[in-house]
Design a protein around this motif. Structure first.
Motif, mmCIF file in Angstrom:
data_model
loop_
_atom_site.group_PDB
_atom_site.id
_atom_site.type_symbol
_atom_site.label_atom_id
_atom_site.label_comp_id
_atom_site.label_asym_id
_atom_site.label_seq_id
_atom_site.Cartn_x
_atom_site.Cartn_y
_atom_site.Cartn_z
ATOM 1 N N THR A 249 20.390 -0.290 4.889
ATOM 2 C CA THR A 249 20.239 -0.920 3.576
ATOM 3 C C THR A 249 19.341 -0.080 2.684
ATOM 4 O O THR A 249 18.460 0.646 3.152
ATOM 5 C CB THR A 249 19.626 -2.331 3.701
ATOM 6 N N THR A 250 19.567 -0.167 1.391
ATOM 7 C CA THR A 250 18.631 0.376 0.411
ATOM 8 C C THR A 250 18.140 -0.779 -0.432
ATOM 9 O O THR A 250 18.929 -1.612 -0.890
ATOM 10 C CB THR A 250 19.285 1.447 -0.481
ATOM 11 N N GLN A 251 16.829 -0.840 -0.623
ATOM 12 C CA GLN A 251 16.242 -1.937 -1.386
ATOM 13 C C GLN A 251 14.942 -1.492 -2.047
ATOM 14 O O GLN A 251 14.365 -0.460 -1.698
ATOM 15 C CB GLN A 251 15.997 -3.151 -0.502
ATOM 16 N N TRP A 252 14.504 -2.315 -3.002
ATOM 17 C CA TRP A 252 13.310 -2.027 -3.774
ATOM 18 C C TRP A 252 12.140 -2.873 -3.299
ATOM 19 O O TRP A 252 12.296 -4.063 -3.019
ATOM 20 C CB TRP A 252 13.549 -2.292 -5.260
ATOM 21 N N PHE A 253 10.976 -2.238 -3.229
ATOM 22 C CA PHE A 253 9.719 -2.908 -2.935
ATOM 23 C C PHE A 253 8.737 -2.623 -4.076
ATOM 24 O O PHE A 253 8.856 -1.611 -4.762
ATOM 25 C CB PHE A 253 9.110 -2.392 -1.630
ATOM 26 N N SER A 254 7.772 -3.516 -4.241
ATOM 27 C CA SER A 254 6.663 -3.240 -5.160
ATOM 28 C C SER A 254 5.348 -3.403 -4.401
ATOM 29 O O SER A 254 5.234 -4.244 -3.508
ATOM 30 C CB SER A 254 6.692 -4.179 -6.367
ATOM 31 N N VAL A 255 4.371 -2.579 -4.753
ATOM 32 C CA VAL A 255 3.036 -2.662 -4.159
ATOM 33 C C VAL A 255 2.022 -2.699 -5.286
ATOM 34 O O VAL A 255 1.999 -1.805 -6.146
ATOM 35 C CB VAL A 255 2.746 -1.450 -3.240
ATOM 36 N N TRP A 256 1.203 -3.743 -5.293
ATOM 37 C CA TRP A 256 0.153 -3.869 -6.308
ATOM 38 C C TRP A 256 -1.079 -3.106 -5.820
ATOM 39 O O TRP A 256 -1.731 -3.501 -4.862
ATOM 40 C CB TRP A 256 -0.179 -5.332 -6.542
ATOM 41 N N LEU A 257 -1.366 -2.010 -6.504
ATOM 42 C CA LEU A 257 -2.493 -1.173 -6.109
ATOM 43 C C LEU A 257 -3.782 -1.540 -6.842
ATOM 44 O O LEU A 257 -4.879 -1.174 -6.386
ATOM 45 C CB LEU A 257 -2.176 0.300 -6.377
ATOM 46 N N ALA A 258 -3.643 -2.244 -7.981
ATOM 47 C CA ALA A 258 -4.823 -2.500 -8.831
ATOM 48 C C ALA A 258 -5.492 -1.166 -9.142
ATOM 49 O O ALA A 258 -4.852 -0.270 -9.673
ATOM 50 C CB ALA A 258 -5.763 -3.488 -8.163
ATOM 51 N N GLN A 259 -6.757 -1.010 -8.776
ATOM 52 C CA GLN A 259 -7.462 0.247 -9.060
ATOM 53 C C GLN A 259 -7.532 1.169 -7.837
ATOM 54 O O GLN A 259 -8.229 2.180 -7.869
ATOM 55 C CB GLN A 259 -8.882 -0.065 -9.540
ATOM 56 N N LYS A 260 -6.795 0.828 -6.785
ATOM 57 C CA LYS A 260 -6.820 1.650 -5.574
ATOM 58 C C LYS A 260 -6.074 2.971 -5.803
ATOM 59 O O LYS A 260 -5.128 3.028 -6.591
ATOM 60 C CB LYS A 260 -6.170 0.889 -4.409
ATOM 61 N N GLN B 250 -0.138 -1.586 4.710
ATOM 62 C CA GLN B 250 -1.125 -0.898 5.538
ATOM 63 C C GLN B 250 -1.521 0.447 4.941
ATOM 64 O O GLN B 250 -2.720 0.763 4.842
ATOM 65 C CB GLN B 250 -0.565 -0.707 6.948
ATOM 66 N N ILE B 251 -0.529 1.245 4.533
ATOM 67 C CA ILE B 251 -0.873 2.567 4.002
ATOM 68 C C ILE B 251 -1.578 2.457 2.656
ATOM 69 O O ILE B 251 -2.417 3.298 2.310
ATOM 70 C CB ILE B 251 0.377 3.466 3.882
ATOM 71 N N ALA B 252 -1.278 1.385 1.896
ATOM 72 C CA ALA B 252 -1.908 1.212 0.586
ATOM 73 C C ALA B 252 -3.254 0.505 0.677
ATOM 74 O O ALA B 252 -4.010 0.482 -0.307
ATOM 75 C CB ALA B 252 -0.971 0.422 -0.324
ATOM 76 N N GLY B 253 -3.552 -0.094 1.831
ATOM 77 C CA GLY B 253 -4.804 -0.819 1.983
ATOM 78 C C GLY B 253 -4.861 -2.098 1.163
ATOM 79 O O GLY B 253 -5.910 -2.449 0.622
ATOM 80 N N VAL B 254 -3.720 -2.812 1.102
ATOM 81 C CA VAL B 254 -3.661 -4.052 0.330
ATOM 82 C C VAL B 254 -3.223 -5.190 1.249
ATOM 83 O O VAL B 254 -2.833 -4.992 2.400
ATOM 84 C CB VAL B 254 -2.673 -3.932 -0.856
ATOM 85 N N VAL C 224 3.521 -0.191 -7.963
ATOM 86 C CA VAL C 224 4.388 0.941 -7.650
ATOM 87 C C VAL C 224 5.694 0.387 -7.097
ATOM 88 O O VAL C 224 5.692 -0.459 -6.203
ATOM 89 C CB VAL C 224 3.745 1.887 -6.614
ATOM 90 N N TYR C 225 6.825 0.840 -7.662
ATOM 91 C CA TYR C 225 8.136 0.448 -7.175
ATOM 92 C C TYR C 225 8.662 1.550 -6.267
ATOM 93 O O TYR C 225 8.689 2.726 -6.652
ATOM 94 C CB TYR C 225 9.109 0.233 -8.330
ATOM 95 N N LEU C 226 9.082 1.161 -5.079
ATOM 96 C CA LEU C 226 9.576 2.123 -4.098
ATOM 97 C C LEU C 226 11.002 1.780 -3.699
ATOM 98 O O LEU C 226 11.296 0.632 -3.326
ATOM 99 C CB LEU C 226 8.693 2.124 -2.849
ATOM 100 N N HIS C 227 11.874 2.771 -3.800
ATOM 101 C CA HIS C 227 13.262 2.614 -3.366
ATOM 102 C C HIS C 227 13.339 3.145 -1.942
ATOM 103 O O HIS C 227 13.076 4.319 -1.690
ATOM 104 C CB HIS C 227 14.191 3.397 -4.294
ATOM 105 N N ILE C 228 13.714 2.268 -0.997
ATOM 106 C CA ILE C 228 13.630 2.607 0.424
ATOM 107 C C ILE C 228 14.966 2.379 1.106
ATOM 108 O O ILE C 228 15.639 1.364 0.866
ATOM 109 C CB ILE C 228 12.520 1.761 1.098
ATOM 110 N N ARG C 229 15.349 3.331 1.918
ATOM 111 C CA ARG C 229 16.507 3.153 2.792
ATOM 112 C C ARG C 229 15.989 2.889 4.199
ATOM 113 O O ARG C 229 15.128 3.620 4.700
ATOM 114 C CB ARG C 229 17.404 4.385 2.810
#
Length: 330
Positions: free
Chosen positions: A86-97, A65-69, A45-50
């Motif tokens: 700042t605004t920047q992009w993050f990615s979170v690997w959820l797999a099958q979560k 923490q919120i994704a449990g990864v 999941v790609y998240l755009h965060i300020r």
């Protein structure tokens, strides 16, 4: 005992003719990443965060923490300053979560602007760069001389590594000194991985800045000289292998780094290979505006820089900066 490190590198455009307060408020340092990751399907999941007043690592921890990864399942293009907006992009690997409700993370320090799926983890330095809007407050000094410097900046500024690369009061350089001393004494103390990464990066950056400072001292940093291994002026990022410079440039680089030969030896044992870095940093879309506000004079600057470069390398050519954020930490 830690030593005092002189991080006041030579300026190239005539010297800073004005003085200014820097980072009085987070809104004085605004950074937006250029370009977005490609949307598609996948387990990331790609998240755009300020964010405001929060560092990148803290935001990454909250996402994990919120994704449990695990923390290494969170990626981002680059570290961003804490005392900034700042605004920047993050990615979170959820797999099958299951995907959490990302909006429950919103607070005074950061907000999720948007999110979507993608195929892979985001990694540092993969974006196109960053756009900056910076306010320097309470300007004093010779603004006419500063105007002359500002007109030169679109042609390029010295591509120094910024002070933040060396840690608070040069703390990362202290780590290098200790590691080099241990190596010379034949002691094999294992440095924690994150400390070693900071130390290796700081040592390479220090040596590069020594070479760039020497080129500025000879007033040949903007143009190639005899022995230049690349089309444009460059300096070494030290590691294993032979220096690609030859001739006049090799002599200059060897001379600039000679006092730091033990550091070179340590870097060669650190698993890094020789690389090169441009000496000249050319900002894109550079513009400035003088503003009178509440009885003070400010300078508003906007520009874009590629990944791995430092806005402070540009700012220090314009003004002597009183870093209000750093003062608040002490």
């Amino acid at each position: 005992m830690p030593q005092s490190w002189d991080l006041n590198w030579p300026r190239a455009l005539g010297g800073a003719a004005i003085q200014a307060d820097f980072r009085t408020e987070p809104e004085d340092f605004v950074v937006d990443e250029l370009a977005a990751p490609e949307a598609g399907e996948g387990e990331h999941v790609y998240l755009h965060i300020r964010k405001r007043g929060a560092n990148t690592g803290y935001v990454a921890q909250q996402l994990a923490q919120i994704a449990g990864v695990q923390s290494n399942d969170v990626g981002f293009f680059g570290l961003k300053d804490r005392h900034a907006v700042t605004t920047q992009w993050f990615s979170v690997w959820l797999a099958q979560k299951p995907e959490p409700d990302w909006k429950t993370l919103d607070n005074e320090e950061f907000q999720v602007l948007s999110y979507f799926r993608g195929a892979r983890k985001l990694r540092r330095g993969e974006h196109l760069g960053n756009r900056f809007q910076i306010r320097l407050r309470n300007i004093t000094g010779d603004t006419a001389a500063a105007e002359q410097v500002l007109h030169q900046i679109p042609n390029g500024v010295p591509n120094y590594f910024g002070e933040q690369r060396f840690g608070h009061s040069g703390g990362n350089l202290d780590l290098v000194e200790k590691a080099v001393a241990d190596q010379q004494a034949g002691q094999r103390r294992r440095m924690p991985r994150n400390q070693k990464a900071f130390a290796l990066s700081a040592a390479r950056s220090w040596l590069f800045n020594q070479v760039l400072a020497a080129r500025i001292g000879r007033d040949n940093w903007l143009a190639s000289i005899d022995g230049e291994p690349e089309a444009n002026p460059s300096g070494p990022l030290w590691g294993r292998g032979r220096n690609a410079a030859t001739g006049e440039q090799l002599v200059l680089e060897d001379g600039a780094m000679a006092p730091w030969k033990p550091w070179q030896d340590w870097l060669e044992h650190g698993g890094l290979s020789q690389e090169r870095r441009p000496l000249v940093l050319v900002p894109q879309g550079f513009a400035w505006e003088w503003q009178e506000q509440e009885g003070r004079k400010d300078l508003l600057l906007s520009f874009a820089l590629p990944p791995g470069t430092f806005a402070t390398a540009l700012l220090r050519e314009v003004a002597e900066l009183a870093n209000q954020a750093a003062a608040a930490i002490k």
